[in-house]
Write a protein that holds these residues in place. Structure first.
Motif, mmCIF file in Angstrom:
data_model
loop_
_atom_site.group_PDB
_atom_site.id
_atom_site.type_symbol
_atom_site.label_atom_id
_atom_site.label_comp_id
_atom_site.label_asym_id
_atom_site.label_seq_id
_atom_site.Cartn_x
_atom_site.Cartn_y
_atom_site.Cartn_z
ATOM 1 N N ALA A 103 -12.894 21.685 -3.115
ATOM 2 C CA ALA A 103 -11.656 22.287 -3.623
ATOM 3 C C ALA A 103 -11.693 21.992 -5.133
ATOM 4 C CB ALA A 103 -10.504 21.586 -2.852
ATOM 5 N N ALA A 104 -11.990 21.059 -5.653
ATOM 6 C CA ALA A 104 -11.804 20.782 -6.917
ATOM 7 C C ALA A 104 -12.986 21.504 -7.765
ATOM 8 C CB ALA A 104 -12.434 19.244 -7.375
ATOM 9 N N GLU A 105 -13.925 21.704 -7.219
ATOM 10 C CA GLU A 105 -15.031 22.615 -7.872
ATOM 11 C C GLU A 105 -14.795 23.974 -7.705
ATOM 12 O OE1 GLU A 105 -17.903 23.889 -10.222
ATOM 13 O OE2 GLU A 105 -17.797 21.755 -9.736
ATOM 14 N N LEU A 106 -14.149 24.445 -6.951
ATOM 15 C CA LEU A 106 -13.625 25.845 -6.611
ATOM 16 C C LEU A 106 -12.370 25.907 -7.880
ATOM 17 C CD1 LEU A 106 -13.242 26.148 -2.903
ATOM 18 C CD2 LEU A 106 -14.657 27.657 -4.472
ATOM 19 N N LEU A 107 -11.578 25.048 -7.949
ATOM 20 C CA LEU A 107 -10.491 25.133 -9.113
ATOM 21 C C LEU A 107 -10.997 25.103 -10.405
ATOM 22 C CD1 LEU A 107 -7.855 22.616 -7.527
ATOM 23 C CD2 LEU A 107 -7.603 25.064 -7.915
ATOM 24 N N THR A 110 0.778 -0.969 -0.086
ATOM 25 C CA THR A 110 0.011 0.082 0.098
ATOM 26 C C THR A 110 0.986 1.126 0.122
ATOM 27 O OG1 THR A 110 -1.752 1.022 1.007
ATOM 28 C CG2 THR A 110 -0.277 0.230 2.521
ATOM 29 N N TRP A 111 0.654 2.338 -0.749
ATOM 30 C CA TRP A 111 1.232 3.355 -0.849
ATOM 31 C C TRP A 111 0.668 4.600 -0.114
ATOM 32 C CZ3 TRP A 111 6.117 3.822 -3.435
ATOM 33 C CH2 TRP A 111 6.260 2.756 -4.209
ATOM 34 N N ILE A 112 1.443 5.117 0.406
ATOM 35 C CA ILE A 112 1.208 6.386 1.395
ATOM 36 C C ILE A 112 1.969 7.701 1.178
ATOM 37 C CG2 ILE A 112 0.329 5.073 3.305
ATOM 38 C CD1 ILE A 112 2.950 5.515 4.783
ATOM 39 N N LYS A 113 1.136 8.784 0.969
ATOM 40 C CA LYS A 113 1.925 9.918 0.632
ATOM 41 C C LYS A 113 1.641 11.116 1.590
ATOM 42 C CE LYS A 113 0.179 7.790 -3.377
ATOM 43 N NZ LYS A 113 -0.501 6.361 -2.910
ATOM 44 N N PRO A 114 2.483 12.006 1.875
ATOM 45 C CA PRO A 114 2.389 13.046 2.618
ATOM 46 C C PRO A 114 2.044 14.198 1.960
ATOM 47 C CG PRO A 114 5.010 12.526 2.418
ATOM 48 C CD PRO A 114 4.009 11.441 1.812
ATOM 49 N N SER A 115 1.952 14.280 0.642
ATOM 50 C CA SER A 115 1.548 15.347 -0.233
ATOM 51 C C SER A 115 0.262 15.640 -0.716
ATOM 52 C CB SER A 115 2.645 15.509 -1.431
ATOM 53 O OG SER A 115 2.017 16.345 -2.447
ATOM 54 N N PHE A 116 -0.423 16.278 -0.184
ATOM 55 C CA PHE A 116 -2.054 16.238 -0.768
ATOM 56 C C PHE A 116 -2.133 16.506 -2.026
ATOM 57 C CE2 PHE A 116 -5.647 18.759 -1.092
ATOM 58 C CZ PHE A 116 -6.736 18.146 -0.681
ATOM 59 N N LEU A 117 -1.425 17.449 -2.811
ATOM 60 C CA LEU A 117 -1.641 17.678 -3.998
ATOM 61 C C LEU A 117 -1.140 16.801 -4.874
ATOM 62 C CD1 LEU A 117 -0.774 21.571 -4.172
ATOM 63 C CD2 LEU A 117 -3.126 20.397 -4.501
ATOM 64 N N TRP A 118 0.067 15.853 -4.486
ATOM 65 C CA TRP A 118 0.140 14.845 -5.174
ATOM 66 C C TRP A 118 -0.836 13.699 -5.492
ATOM 67 C CZ3 TRP A 118 0.862 9.714 -5.796
ATOM 68 C CH2 TRP A 118 1.432 9.429 -7.008
ATOM 69 N N ARG A 145 3.014 18.538 -7.483
ATOM 70 C CA ARG A 145 2.082 19.142 -8.262
ATOM 71 C C ARG A 145 1.482 20.342 -7.871
ATOM 72 N NH1 ARG A 145 2.002 16.391 -13.270
ATOM 73 N NH2 ARG A 145 3.186 14.280 -12.876
ATOM 74 N N SER A 146 1.205 21.237 -8.936
ATOM 75 C CA SER A 146 0.552 22.471 -8.549
ATOM 76 C C SER A 146 -0.904 22.001 -8.298
ATOM 77 C CB SER A 146 0.520 23.463 -9.684
ATOM 78 O OG SER A 146 -0.399 22.916 -10.869
ATOM 79 N N PRO A 147 -1.875 23.014 -7.786
ATOM 80 C CA PRO A 147 -3.217 22.612 -7.748
ATOM 81 C C PRO A 147 -3.965 22.520 -9.069
ATOM 82 C CG PRO A 147 -2.760 24.586 -6.308
ATOM 83 C CD PRO A 147 -1.493 24.263 -7.369
ATOM 84 N N ARG A 148 -3.453 22.661 -10.055
ATOM 85 C CA ARG A 148 -3.982 22.240 -11.200
ATOM 86 C C ARG A 148 -3.434 20.924 -12.004
ATOM 87 N NH1 ARG A 148 -7.897 25.829 -13.067
ATOM 88 N NH2 ARG A 148 -7.820 27.999 -12.371
ATOM 89 N N GLY A 149 -2.594 20.375 -11.172
ATOM 90 C CA GLY A 149 -1.787 19.048 -11.718
ATOM 91 C C GLY A 149 -0.482 19.382 -12.394
ATOM 92 N N ALA A 150 -0.186 20.478 -12.833
ATOM 93 C CA ALA A 150 1.063 20.645 -13.540
ATOM 94 C C ALA A 150 2.412 20.340 -12.609
ATOM 95 C CB ALA A 150 1.431 22.151 -13.749
ATOM 96 N N MET A 188 -3.978 14.461 -4.939
ATOM 97 C CA MET A 188 -4.948 14.744 -5.733
ATOM 98 C C MET A 188 -4.681 14.596 -7.113
ATOM 99 S SD MET A 188 -7.045 15.812 -3.584
ATOM 100 C CE MET A 188 -6.373 14.397 -2.755
ATOM 101 N N HIS A 189 -3.530 14.854 -7.779
ATOM 102 C CA HIS A 189 -3.171 14.681 -9.257
ATOM 103 C C HIS A 189 -3.707 13.114 -9.311
ATOM 104 C CE1 HIS A 189 -0.779 14.462 -12.752
ATOM 105 N NE2 HIS A 189 -0.394 13.414 -12.340
#
Length: 187
Positions: A152-156, A46-54, A110-115, A56-57
């Motif tokens: 957050a996704a809807e706001l973006l 199982t993979w865990i990630k401390p980066s919220f935006l990663w 990743r940025s909020p828009r996934g870049a 989200m991407h």
């Protein structure tokens, strides 16, 4: 200029938050029980990630099939650092990777828009021999972030980036113990 390989996370003196995206059946069962239970597979990494935006991407803001629910998993820092102490970079010798209890890989943040950004975010794969330790000993709390993620996704999507960012968990540089410095950059 900030180093390329740093762990950015939401943490306090005792715990760190990692994120995972799950199918609804797995998330619902875990939230009802207050801990991870089946149908979570205890027989695979199982993979865990401390980066919220990663995450989200990776989960397409909780829209990818099988990743519709986002959980914030609060684990002990002791467990986090224990996992890292057993980790092998996925770029290491294949034999070393195959035998490792924990895998670490670095992917572009990743940025909020996934870049893709010019620094990297850590992903930690907990092998099947440690999953029960992760779920039963290291995990101290689960929180469903799905409503927050969807808002957050809807706001973006509507161009309200600043409002969306207010919903993101605060992350700061995690003080990695010197003994684990070798995990900072791929070999």
């Amino acid at each position: 200029m900030a180093p390329q390989y740093e762990i950015r996370a939401d943490f306090d003196a005792r715990t760190i938050v990692v994120y995972q995206a799950y199918a609804p059946a797995i998330a619902d069962a875990a939230l009802r029980a207050g801990r991870f239970v089946e149908p979570l597979s205890f027989r695979r990494m199982t993979w865990i990630k401390p980066s919220f935006l990663w995450l989200m991407h990776r989960s397409n803001w909780a829209r990818k099939s099988g990743q519709e629910r986002v959980l914030a998993v609060r684990i002990t820092r002791e467990g986090w650092e224990e996992a890292l102490s057993q980790a092998v970079l996925t770029t290491a010798d294949p034999a070393a990777v195959a035998g490792a209890a924990v895998h670490v890989q670095w992917d572009p943040e990743r940025s909020p828009r996934g870049a893709a950004l010019n620094h990297y975010s850590i992903q930690v794969g907990i092998g099947r021999d440690l999953i029960r330790t992760f779920t039963d000993e290291w995990t101290v709390g689960l929180k469903d972030l799905t409503p927050q993620v969807r808002k957050a996704a809807e706001l973006l999507r509507s161009g309200q980036v600043t409002k969306a960012q207010r919903l993101f968990p605060a992350e700061r540089l995690y003080p990695l113990p010197r003994a684990l410095d070798g995990l900072r950059a791929p070999r």
